[in-house]
Design a protein around this motif. Structure first.
Motif, PDB file in Angstrom:
ATOM      1  N   ALA A   1       0.832  -1.209   0.000  1.00  0.00           N
ATOM      2  CA  ALA A   1       0.000   0.000   0.000  1.00  0.00           C
ATOM      3  C   ALA A   1       0.863   1.253   0.000  1.00  0.00           C
ATOM      4  CB  ALA A   1      -0.925  -0.014   1.217  1.00  0.00           C
ATOM      5  N   ILE A   2       1.904   1.262   0.804  1.00  0.00           N
ATOM      6  CA  ILE A   2       2.785   2.434   0.882  1.00  0.00           C
ATOM      7  C   ILE A   2       3.499   2.655  -0.445  1.00  0.00           C
ATOM      8  CG2 ILE A   2       4.897   3.294   1.976  1.00  0.00           C
ATOM      9  CD1 ILE A   2       3.835   1.871   4.568  1.00  0.00           C
ATOM     10  N   ARG A   3       3.964   1.590  -1.063  1.00  0.00           N
ATOM     11  CA  ARG A   3       4.602   1.727  -2.379  1.00  0.00           C
ATOM     12  C   ARG A   3       3.647   2.373  -3.378  1.00  0.00           C
ATOM     13  NH1 ARG A   3       7.439  -4.292  -2.946  1.00  0.00           N
ATOM     14  NH2 ARG A   3       9.421  -3.771  -1.892  1.00  0.00           N
ATOM     15  N   SER A   4       2.392   1.936  -3.367  1.00  0.00           N
ATOM     16  CA  SER A   4       1.403   2.482  -4.290  1.00  0.00           C
ATOM     17  C   SER A   4       1.154   3.963  -4.024  1.00  0.00           C
ATOM     18  CB  SER A   4       0.095   1.696  -4.158  1.00  0.00           C
ATOM     19  OG  SER A   4      -0.916   2.235  -4.981  1.00  0.00           O
ATOM     20  N   MET A   5       1.004   4.316  -2.760  1.00  0.00           N
ATOM     21  CA  MET A   5       0.731   5.713  -2.404  1.00  0.00           C
ATOM     22  C   MET A   5       1.914   6.618  -2.714  1.00  0.00           C
ATOM     23  SD  MET A   5      -1.211   5.028   1.233  1.00  0.00           S
ATOM     24  CE  MET A   5      -2.743   4.103   1.311  1.00  0.00           C
ATOM     25  N   LEU A   6       3.126   6.154  -2.425  1.00  0.00           N
ATOM     26  CA  LEU A   6       4.313   6.961  -2.701  1.00  0.00           C
ATOM     27  C   LEU A   6       4.530   7.139  -4.202  1.00  0.00           C
ATOM     28  CD1 LEU A   6       6.845   5.584  -0.050  1.00  0.00           C
ATOM     29  CD2 LEU A   6       5.612   7.769   0.003  1.00  0.00           C
ATOM     30  N   ALA A   7       4.278   6.074  -4.961  1.00  0.00           N
ATOM     31  CA  ALA A   7       4.456   6.159  -6.406  1.00  0.00           C
ATOM     32  C   ALA A   7       3.488   7.150  -7.033  1.00  0.00           C
ATOM     33  CB  ALA A   7       4.281   4.783  -7.036  1.00  0.00           C
ATOM     34  N   ALA A   8       2.275   7.206  -6.486  1.00  0.00           N
ATOM     35  CA  ALA A   8       1.256   8.126  -7.010  1.00  0.00           C
ATOM     36  C   ALA A   8       1.416   9.527  -6.444  1.00  0.00           C
ATOM     37  CB  ALA A   8      -0.133   7.585  -6.699  1.00  0.00           C
ATOM     38  N   GLU A   9       2.307   9.681  -5.446  1.00  0.00           N
ATOM     39  CA  GLU A   9       2.532  10.968  -4.786  1.00  0.00           C
ATOM     40  C   GLU A   9       1.226  11.547  -4.258  1.00  0.00           C
ATOM     41  OE1 GLU A   9       4.605  13.386  -7.637  1.00  0.00           O
ATOM     42  OE2 GLU A   9       6.515  12.406  -7.212  1.00  0.00           O
ATOM     43  N   THR A  10       0.448  10.663  -3.605  1.00  0.00           N
ATOM     44  CA  THR A  10      -0.817  11.078  -3.025  1.00  0.00           C
ATOM     45  C   THR A  10      -0.802  10.810  -1.523  1.00  0.00           C
ATOM     46  OG1 THR A  10      -1.807   8.898  -3.417  1.00  0.00           O
ATOM     47  CG2 THR A  10      -2.084  10.562  -5.129  1.00  0.00           C
ATOM     48  N   SER A  11      -1.706  11.457  -0.818  1.00  0.00           N
ATOM     49  CA  SER A  11      -1.883  11.159   0.599  1.00  0.00           C
ATOM     50  C   SER A  11      -2.692   9.874   0.721  1.00  0.00           C
ATOM     51  CB  SER A  11      -2.589  12.316   1.309  1.00  0.00           C
ATOM     52  OG  SER A  11      -3.842  12.555   0.705  1.00  0.00           O
ATOM     53  N   GLY A  12      -2.694   9.294   1.909  1.00  0.00           N
ATOM     54  CA  GLY A  12      -3.434   8.057   2.096  1.00  0.00           C
ATOM     55  C   GLY A  12      -3.539   7.693   3.560  1.00  0.00           C
ATOM     56  N   ARG A  13      -4.229   6.602   3.810  1.00  0.00           N
ATOM     57  CA  ARG A  13      -4.477   6.150   5.173  1.00  0.00           C
ATOM     58  C   ARG A  13      -4.234   4.645   5.265  1.00  0.00           C
ATOM     59  NH1 ARG A  13      -4.698  10.858   4.766  1.00  0.00           N
ATOM     60  NH2 ARG A  13      -6.308  12.341   5.497  1.00  0.00           N
ATOM     61  N   ILE A  14      -3.590   4.226   6.341  1.00  0.00           N
ATOM     62  CA  ILE A  14      -3.399   2.805   6.628  1.00  0.00           C
ATOM     63  C   ILE A  14      -3.892   2.545   8.041  1.00  0.00           C
ATOM     64  CG2 ILE A  14      -1.669   1.000   7.063  1.00  0.00           C
ATOM     65  CD1 ILE A  14      -0.039   2.214   4.773  1.00  0.00           C
ATOM     66  N   VAL A  15      -4.684   1.484   8.192  1.00  0.00           N
ATOM     67  CA  VAL A  15      -5.171   1.084   9.517  1.00  0.00           C
ATOM     68  C   VAL A  15      -4.893  -0.404   9.707  1.00  0.00           C
ATOM     69  CG1 VAL A  15      -7.145   0.856  11.063  1.00  0.00           C
ATOM     70  CG2 VAL A  15      -6.968   2.846   9.560  1.00  0.00           C
ATOM     71  N   ASN A  16      -4.139  -0.725  10.736  1.00  0.00           N
ATOM     72  CA  ASN A  16      -3.857  -2.108  11.101  1.00  0.00           C
ATOM     73  C   ASN A  16      -4.729  -2.524  12.273  1.00  0.00           C
ATOM     74  OD1 ASN A  16      -1.771  -2.279   9.164  1.00  0.00           O
ATOM     75  ND2 ASN A  16      -0.345  -1.291  10.577  1.00  0.00           N
ATOM     76  N   ILE A  17      -4.783  -3.821  12.517  1.00  0.00           N
ATOM     77  CA  ILE A  17      -5.501  -4.298  13.699  1.00  0.00           C
ATOM     78  C   ILE A  17      -4.534  -5.082  14.579  1.00  0.00           C
ATOM     79  CG2 ILE A  17      -6.406  -6.343  12.513  1.00  0.00           C
ATOM     80  CD1 ILE A  17      -8.951  -5.913  14.364  1.00  0.00           C
ATOM     81  N   THR A  18      -4.257  -4.515  15.733  1.00  0.00           N
ATOM     82  CA  THR A  18      -3.507  -5.218  16.754  1.00  0.00           C
ATOM     83  C   THR A  18      -4.543  -5.794  17.721  1.00  0.00           C
ATOM     84  OG1 THR A  18      -1.787  -5.019  18.448  1.00  0.00           O
ATOM     85  CG2 THR A  18      -3.032  -3.022  17.943  1.00  0.00           C
TER      86      THR A  18
END
Length: 235
Positions: free
Chosen positions: A120-137
């Protein structure tokens, strides 16, 4: 938050599970397009949105396989957010935990989260866009002293918590906000069947968990990153 996610593409791993179904339903209500990877050849019968026009199911996606994870994310256009609910739970006394069982718990919870975050981070950085990631611990990942037989599970969920904090720090200033939710016992049919004598009113409802996750991925969340949100209900 009405329509704040309108037309935004969001990945939901574990989206065919009990919590995943609640999260997908919440996001659909906000106008999102949900991409749901599924480990099997078809969606399970209990998944409520197999034919919804804004649910994009992808089958035979092994989230522990980096090549399959990368291929799945490559097929998601204009990725806005990635929510990682896929995981598992086992409990056993520490002296009875086999090395393979410990490794499986780490793969199921920590490795899948890492691979999906990375893609997901690779995709967001490549597109030079903001984004959100939510994990579940999990609550056990933040306080491993609660309960017994939790060594392998707690270790895997603690790894998810640590990755969340490290990624949030590394991505400061790049427009990608990384957070995690840490539920205690969720009120699911499976948990009710396993613990029929428990006080279900003390558990965390799926709707409450979905609401918290939806806020973290929404554009309304402007600055919240590196946060482990406790969802403990009344326990």
């Amino acid at each position: 938050m009405t329509q704040t996610l309108d037309g935004r593409h969001i990945v939901v791993t574990g989206g065919t599970g009990a919590l995943g179904g609640a999260v997908v339903g919440k996001l659909l209500g906000e106008g999102a397009i949900c991409h749901v990877p599924n480990a099997h050849a078809a969606a399970p019968g209990h998944f409520p949105y197999p034919a919804h026009e804004r649910v994009k199911l992808a089958h035979n996606v092994d989230l522990a396989d980096p090549a399959k994870v990368d291929a799945f994310y490559d097929g998601v256009p204009d990725l806005w957010a990635s929510i990682h609910l896929a995981g598992g739970f086992t409990a056993a006394p520490v002296e009875k935990i086999e090395s393979a069982s410990f490794a499986e718990m780490m793969d199921t919870n920590a490795r899948t989260t890492f691979l999906c975050c990375r893609a997901a981070i690779r995709s967001m950085l490549a597109a030079e866009t903001s984004g959100r990631i939510v994990n579940i611990t999990a609550r056990a990942g933040l306080d491993p002293r609660r309960g017994s037989g939790m060594v392998a599970y707690a270790a895997s969920k603690a790894a998810v918590a640590a990755m969340t904090l490290a990624m949030a720090e590394e991505l400061k200033g790049k427009g990608i906000l990384v957070n995690a939710v840490a539920p205690s016992t969720l009120d699911t049919p499976a948990n009710r069947a396993d613990m029929p004598n428990a006080d279900f009113a003390k558990w965390v409802s799926l709707e409450a968990a979905a609401e918290a996750i939806a806020y973290l991925v929404s554009p309304a969340n402007l600055a919240m990153s590196g946060t482990l949100v406790p969802l403990y209900g009344r326990a």
